[in-house]
Design an enzyme around this catalytic site. Structure first.
Site, mmCIF file in Angstrom:
data_model
loop_
_atom_site.group_PDB
_atom_site.id
_atom_site.type_symbol
_atom_site.label_atom_id
_atom_site.label_comp_id
_atom_site.label_asym_id
_atom_site.label_seq_id
_atom_site.Cartn_x
_atom_site.Cartn_y
_atom_site.Cartn_z
ATOM 1 N N ASN A 253 -28.944 9.787 37.759
ATOM 2 C CA ASN A 253 -28.357 11.105 38.063
ATOM 3 C C ASN A 253 -29.125 11.689 39.248
ATOM 4 O O ASN A 253 -30.242 12.181 39.094
ATOM 5 C CB ASN A 253 -28.491 11.998 36.817
ATOM 6 C CG ASN A 253 -27.906 13.381 37.030
ATOM 7 O OD1 ASN A 253 -27.496 13.731 38.141
ATOM 8 N ND2 ASN A 253 -27.889 14.171 35.979
ATOM 9 N N ARG B 3 -24.035 9.207 37.577
ATOM 10 C CA ARG B 3 -23.314 10.465 37.396
ATOM 11 C C ARG B 3 -22.856 10.927 38.779
ATOM 12 O O ARG B 3 -23.676 11.044 39.697
ATOM 13 C CB ARG B 3 -24.244 11.521 36.806
ATOM 14 C CG ARG B 3 -23.556 12.857 36.722
ATOM 15 C CD ARG B 3 -24.532 13.961 36.478
ATOM 16 N NE ARG B 3 -23.821 15.221 36.366
ATOM 17 C CZ ARG B 3 -24.325 16.377 36.729
ATOM 18 N NH1 ARG B 3 -25.542 16.446 37.228
ATOM 19 N NH2 ARG B 3 -23.625 17.461 36.584
ATOM 20 N N HIS C 203 -18.957 19.442 33.599
ATOM 21 C CA HIS C 203 -19.583 19.051 32.322
ATOM 22 C C HIS C 203 -18.665 18.119 31.521
ATOM 23 O O HIS C 203 -18.762 18.041 30.300
ATOM 24 C CB HIS C 203 -19.900 20.278 31.426
ATOM 25 C CG HIS C 203 -20.877 21.238 32.007
ATOM 26 N ND1 HIS C 203 -20.717 22.604 31.899
ATOM 27 C CD2 HIS C 203 -22.032 21.048 32.673
ATOM 28 C CE1 HIS C 203 -21.716 23.220 32.489
ATOM 29 N NE2 HIS C 203 -22.536 22.291 32.973
ATOM 30 N N LEU D 226 -23.282 25.152 26.454
ATOM 31 C CA LEU D 226 -24.017 26.356 26.857
ATOM 32 C C LEU D 226 -25.435 25.964 27.252
ATOM 33 O O LEU D 226 -26.232 25.543 26.408
ATOM 34 C CB LEU D 226 -24.052 27.379 25.708
ATOM 35 C CG LEU D 226 -22.703 27.720 25.042
ATOM 36 C CD1 LEU D 226 -22.904 28.754 23.941
ATOM 37 C CD2 LEU D 226 -21.681 28.208 26.058
ATOM 38 N N GLY D 227 -25.739 26.079 28.539
ATOM 39 C CA GLY D 227 -27.072 25.732 29.029
ATOM 40 C C GLY D 227 -27.373 26.624 30.201
ATOM 41 O O GLY D 227 -26.931 27.780 30.246
ATOM 42 N N ASN D 228 -28.075 26.070 31.162
ATOM 43 C CA ASN D 228 -28.316 26.824 32.389
ATOM 44 C C ASN D 228 -26.982 27.094 33.077
ATOM 45 O O ASN D 228 -26.710 28.177 33.567
ATOM 46 C CB ASN D 228 -29.229 25.975 33.259
ATOM 47 C CG ASN D 228 -30.104 26.826 34.094
ATOM 48 O OD1 ASN D 228 -30.040 28.057 34.021
ATOM 49 N ND2 ASN D 228 -30.903 26.188 34.907
ATOM 50 N N ARG E 286 -25.580 32.261 37.853
ATOM 51 C CA ARG E 286 -24.237 32.352 38.452
ATOM 52 C C ARG E 286 -23.421 33.467 37.793
ATOM 53 O O ARG E 286 -23.533 33.668 36.581
ATOM 54 C CB ARG E 286 -23.486 31.020 38.270
ATOM 55 C CG ARG E 286 -24.024 29.910 39.132
ATOM 56 C CD ARG E 286 -23.393 28.574 38.775
ATOM 57 N NE ARG E 286 -24.394 27.666 38.220
ATOM 58 C CZ ARG E 286 -24.127 26.506 37.641
ATOM 59 N NH1 ARG E 286 -22.882 26.093 37.539
ATOM 60 N NH2 ARG E 286 -25.080 25.762 37.161
ATOM 61 N N ARG F 205 -34.666 31.707 26.574
ATOM 62 C CA ARG F 205 -35.839 31.944 25.713
ATOM 63 C C ARG F 205 -36.598 33.173 26.181
ATOM 64 O O ARG F 205 -37.013 34.006 25.372
ATOM 65 C CB ARG F 205 -36.766 30.720 25.724
ATOM 66 C CG ARG F 205 -36.219 29.577 24.917
ATOM 67 C CD ARG F 205 -36.907 28.302 25.249
ATOM 68 N NE ARG F 205 -36.524 27.856 26.595
ATOM 69 C CZ ARG F 205 -36.663 26.627 27.037
ATOM 70 N NH1 ARG F 205 -37.205 25.715 26.279
ATOM 71 N NH2 ARG F 205 -36.273 26.292 28.255
ATOM 72 N N ASN G 206 -29.893 24.752 20.693
ATOM 73 C CA ASN G 206 -31.155 25.358 20.234
ATOM 74 C C ASN G 206 -31.099 26.855 19.987
ATOM 75 O O ASN G 206 -31.983 27.398 19.330
ATOM 76 C CB ASN G 206 -32.258 25.106 21.275
ATOM 77 C CG ASN G 206 -32.493 23.628 21.490
ATOM 78 O OD1 ASN G 206 -32.860 22.921 20.564
ATOM 79 N ND2 ASN G 206 -32.257 23.162 22.699
ATOM 80 N N GLU H 130 -25.315 12.940 27.751
ATOM 81 C CA GLU H 130 -24.495 12.514 28.892
ATOM 82 C C GLU H 130 -24.893 11.118 29.371
ATOM 83 O O GLU H 130 -24.047 10.326 29.778
ATOM 84 C CB GLU H 130 -24.609 13.540 30.029
ATOM 85 C CG GLU H 130 -23.938 14.851 29.657
ATOM 86 C CD GLU H 130 -24.363 16.035 30.508
ATOM 87 O OE1 GLU H 130 -23.614 16.376 31.418
ATOM 88 O OE2 GLU H 130 -25.430 16.620 30.249
HETATM 89 P P1 AMP Z 1 -29.659 22.906 29.815
HETATM 90 O O1 AMP Z 1 -29.118 23.407 31.114
HETATM 91 O O2 AMP Z 1 -28.617 22.275 28.936
HETATM 92 O O3 AMP Z 1 -30.889 22.040 29.956
HETATM 93 O O4 AMP Z 1 -30.127 24.217 29.007
HETATM 94 C C1 AMP Z 1 -31.224 24.949 29.452
HETATM 95 C C2 AMP Z 1 -31.242 26.301 28.797
HETATM 96 O O5 AMP Z 1 -31.260 26.179 27.363
HETATM 97 C C3 AMP Z 1 -32.522 27.046 29.135
HETATM 98 O O6 AMP Z 1 -32.311 27.862 30.241
HETATM 99 C C4 AMP Z 1 -32.770 27.886 27.918
HETATM 100 O O7 AMP Z 1 -32.311 29.169 28.220
HETATM 101 C C5 AMP Z 1 -31.910 27.302 26.805
HETATM 102 N N1 AMP Z 1 -32.755 26.925 25.665
HETATM 103 C C6 AMP Z 1 -33.466 25.785 25.499
HETATM 104 N N2 AMP Z 1 -34.150 25.829 24.320
HETATM 105 C C7 AMP Z 1 -33.866 27.021 23.744
HETATM 106 C C8 AMP Z 1 -34.253 27.681 22.535
HETATM 107 N N3 AMP Z 1 -35.099 27.088 21.686
HETATM 108 N N4 AMP Z 1 -33.756 28.893 22.284
HETATM 109 C C9 AMP Z 1 -32.915 29.505 23.144
HETATM 110 N N5 AMP Z 1 -32.520 28.938 24.299
HETATM 111 C C10 AMP Z 1 -32.980 27.722 24.600
#
Ligand code: AMP
Length: 400
Positions: free
Chosen positions: A7, A91, A180, A209-211, A241, A285, A338, A387
């Site tokens: 990737n 990727r 995604h 749901l992530g960054n 964003r 977090r 998480n 992924e």
């Molecule tokens: P990703 O883009 O899938 O790697 O997700 C990253 C995001 O997941 C980070 O910016 C965190 O805000 C969120 N994250 C990771 N671990 C936790 C947690 N234990 N509690 C709340 N948010 C989390």
């Protein structure tokens, strides 16, 4: 059979070597600061200590050279020889309308990825650099491209055409593509397994749901609608964003703050989202910690994010004929896997639809589990995404 998954980002490269017999992770790593001072690779072979090497890496070719030498290193490597790598899965972010599936890479495929550079100027060029470097370093080894956009190519036109003059679609391919896709596809397969359904019968609303965040309506195992658009800027507010907003805000910001279009583009991509609202962080977090300490704008950022997710899920429910047709709402990616409180708050907002979370079951991070109550109108599932494994599976099925 061993498959290397790559990737490539603009200045970083993530990789995993997977043994497809038993789908075992043999090694993984991350190369950072490619082409920038202070390049570094962290490599971990399963069962051995992590190895960190600092070395100047001027481009993706240098980066992949050090990846290959780490994989075969006598002390910290995972294999004896590069001949043991059967194929490479890449990727690739934007396949435009050219690719509805993964493909074995040849000159035509590279040309088509090049054609789509306009649609993903930050992502497709490093993806091509990775492909070209692998061709040099592993001559004759088959390479496969797995596109972030491919899973969403099944969307009907009513869900991907924008309400702008139609010639923009015909001439410039301006439409919703969605992203995604590899993650939405992976959790769709896992959810079907967990619920004991055939994948081509399963109906879901999958929340990555992530960054970056996107939500997809999956009808009979296929993407039917999704929140991200021409680019990954549309939909939910994200780490940095904006997500959806009135498009007139762009000109308004330019006029009021005397900014160029490039400066506003930078603001809406890199300085907005929950970072922009809270002024605290793009990391959920940090926002949860700040909210607990009473920071009102951090609380507001979380509320706005959760509210947006709730509204998209609610609107995607209407893509199905009845609520009973929907097999599950899936949470995945960093926050989805998480974020215990985030999941609870989003599902609590779906009371009008009869969706209910079991707080005890929901008290988990990074594990597969059904977290809704028995009497919930729709199952709620937590499924860690993978992924890289999805890319390796597609690669294996194409080279077989
Ligand atoms: P990703 O883009 O899938 O790697 O997700 C990253 C995001 O997941 C980070 O910016 C965190 O805000 C969120 N994250 C990771 N671990 C936790 C947690 N234990 N509690 C709340 N948010 C989390």
């Amino acid at each position: 059979m061993k498959i290397l998954v790559i990737n490539c980002g603009s200045s970083s490269l993530k990789y995993q070597l997977i043994d497809m017999e038993g789908e075992k992770l043999l090694a993984k790593g991350l190369v950072e600061r490619i082409g920038i001072d202070g390049s570094v690779i962290s490599h971990t072979t399963t069962g051995k200590d992590k190895k960190v090497i600092k070395k100047e890496l001027k481009d993706h070719n240098d980066a992949l050279e050090i990846v290959m030498s780490s994989l075969v290193d006598k002390e910290y490597g995972a294999i004896d020889s590069l001949d043991q790598i059967s194929a490479v899965g890449h990727r690739v972010v934007h396949g435009g309308e050219n690719f509805a599936q993964s493909v074995v890479i040849d000159d035509e495929v590279v040309a088509a990825i090049e054609e789509n550079i306009d649609l993903a100027p930050l992502h497709n060029p490093p993806n091509i650099m990775g492909i070209e470097a692998c061709e040099k370093l592993l001559p004759g080894v088959k390479q496969v491209a797995v596109f972030d956009t491919a899973f969403h190519q099944t969307m009907p036109a009513k869900n991907y055409i924008y309400a702008i003059p139609y010639e923009n679609y015909e001439e410039h391919k301006v439409r919703r593509y969605g992203f995604h896709g590899t993650s939405h596809k992976y959790v769709t397969q896992r959810a079907a397994d967990m619920l004991g359904k055939d994948v081509d019968k399963v109906n879901l609303i999958t929340c990555h749901l992530g960054n970056g965040s996107s939500i997809t309506a999956v009808k009979e195992g296929k993407s039917y609608d999704t929140t991200m658009g021409l680019t990954p800027l549309e939909g939910l507010p994200m780490g940095t964003r904006t997500g959806n907003m009135d498009p007139a805000i762009i000109k308004f910001l330019m006029d009021k703050n005397n900014l160029s279009i490039e400066e506003v583009d930078n603001i809406i991509n890199k300085k907005s989202g929950v970072l922009g609202i809270s002024g605290v962080s793009s990391d959920f977090r940090d926002l949860e910690d700040a909210a607990k300490e009473g920071n009102e704008r951090a609380k507001l950022a979380l509320e706005i994010f959760e509210n947006s997710a709730r509204k998209f899920i609610g609107s995607f429910v209407t893509e199905f004929d009845s609520i009973d047709e929907i097999d599950g709402i899936v949470f995945t990616a960093g926050l989805g896997e998480n974020g215990i409180a985030t999941r609870k708050n989003i599902v609590d907002g779906l009371k009008a639809l009869g969706v209910k979370i079991d707080e005890g079951a929901n008290d988990i991070r990074g594990k597969e589990r059904i977290v809704s109550t028995k009497d919930s109108s729709i199952n709620v599932l937590v499924i860690p995404t993978n992924e890289e494994l999805m890319i390796a599976r597609d690669t294996l099925s194409l080279i077989k």
